[in-house]
Design a protein around this motif. Structure first.
Motif, PDB file in Angstrom:
ATOM      1  N   MET A  16     -10.728   8.239  -9.196  1.00 42.75           N
ATOM      2  CA  MET A  16      -9.634   8.192  -8.124  1.00 42.75           C
ATOM      3  C   MET A  16      -9.598   6.738  -7.575  1.00 42.75           C
ATOM      4  O   MET A  16      -8.393   6.605  -7.103  1.00 42.75           O
ATOM      5  N   ASP A  17     -10.442   6.157  -7.743  1.00 42.92           N
ATOM      6  CA  ASP A  17     -10.019   4.436  -7.507  1.00 42.92           C
ATOM      7  C   ASP A  17      -8.834   4.114  -8.299  1.00 42.92           C
ATOM      8  O   ASP A  17      -8.228   3.292  -7.635  1.00 42.92           O
ATOM      9  N   PHE A  18      -8.807   4.358  -9.638  1.00 37.99           N
ATOM     10  CA  PHE A  18      -7.435   3.866 -10.207  1.00 37.99           C
ATOM     11  C   PHE A  18      -6.414   4.460  -9.532  1.00 37.99           C
ATOM     12  O   PHE A  18      -5.296   3.864  -9.604  1.00 37.99           O
ATOM     13  N   LEU A  19      -6.205   5.444  -9.314  1.00 36.27           N
ATOM     14  CA  LEU A  19      -5.157   6.128  -8.551  1.00 36.27           C
ATOM     15  C   LEU A  19      -4.769   5.414  -7.160  1.00 36.27           C
ATOM     16  O   LEU A  19      -3.605   5.281  -6.891  1.00 36.27           O
ATOM     17  N   LYS A  20      -5.772   5.323  -6.441  1.00 36.84           N
ATOM     18  CA  LYS A  20      -5.752   4.530  -5.205  1.00 36.84           C
ATOM     19  C   LYS A  20      -5.232   3.201  -5.400  1.00 36.84           C
ATOM     20  O   LYS A  20      -4.188   2.498  -4.735  1.00 36.84           O
ATOM     21  N   ASP A  21      -5.810   2.551  -6.384  1.00 35.75           N
ATOM     22  CA  ASP A  21      -5.226   1.076  -6.864  1.00 35.75           C
ATOM     23  C   ASP A  21      -3.790   1.228  -7.272  1.00 35.75           C
ATOM     24  O   ASP A  21      -2.858   0.187  -6.855  1.00 35.75           O
ATOM     25  N   PHE A  22      -3.576   2.210  -7.893  1.00 39.99           N
ATOM     26  CA  PHE A  22      -2.191   2.261  -8.722  1.00 39.99           C
ATOM     27  C   PHE A  22      -1.240   2.693  -7.322  1.00 39.99           C
ATOM     28  O   PHE A  22       0.061   2.110  -7.629  1.00 39.99           O
TER      29      PHE A  22
END
Length: 49
Positions: free
Chosen positions: A1-7
């Motif tokens: 989920m960190d990737f989606l938040k960063d994106f």
């Protein structure tokens, strides 16, 4: 989920919201090809491309 938040943070700060529909379409087509690769629907899907 960190990737989606960063994106999402990248899209918000850079104002690149126009990328979202393109990426979602590519993901949808990719999932469609992967899920139908072993079925009888695959030849009909490949004719779209």
């Amino acid at each position: 989920m960190d990737f989606l938040k960063d994106f999402w943070g990248f899209l918000k700060t850079r104002k690149k919201f126009w990328l979202l529909p393109i990426i979602l379409t590519l993901l949808l087509f990719g999932a469609l090809i992967v899920l139908t690769s072993g079925s009888a629907v695959a030849p009909f899907i490949y004719t779209l491309f």
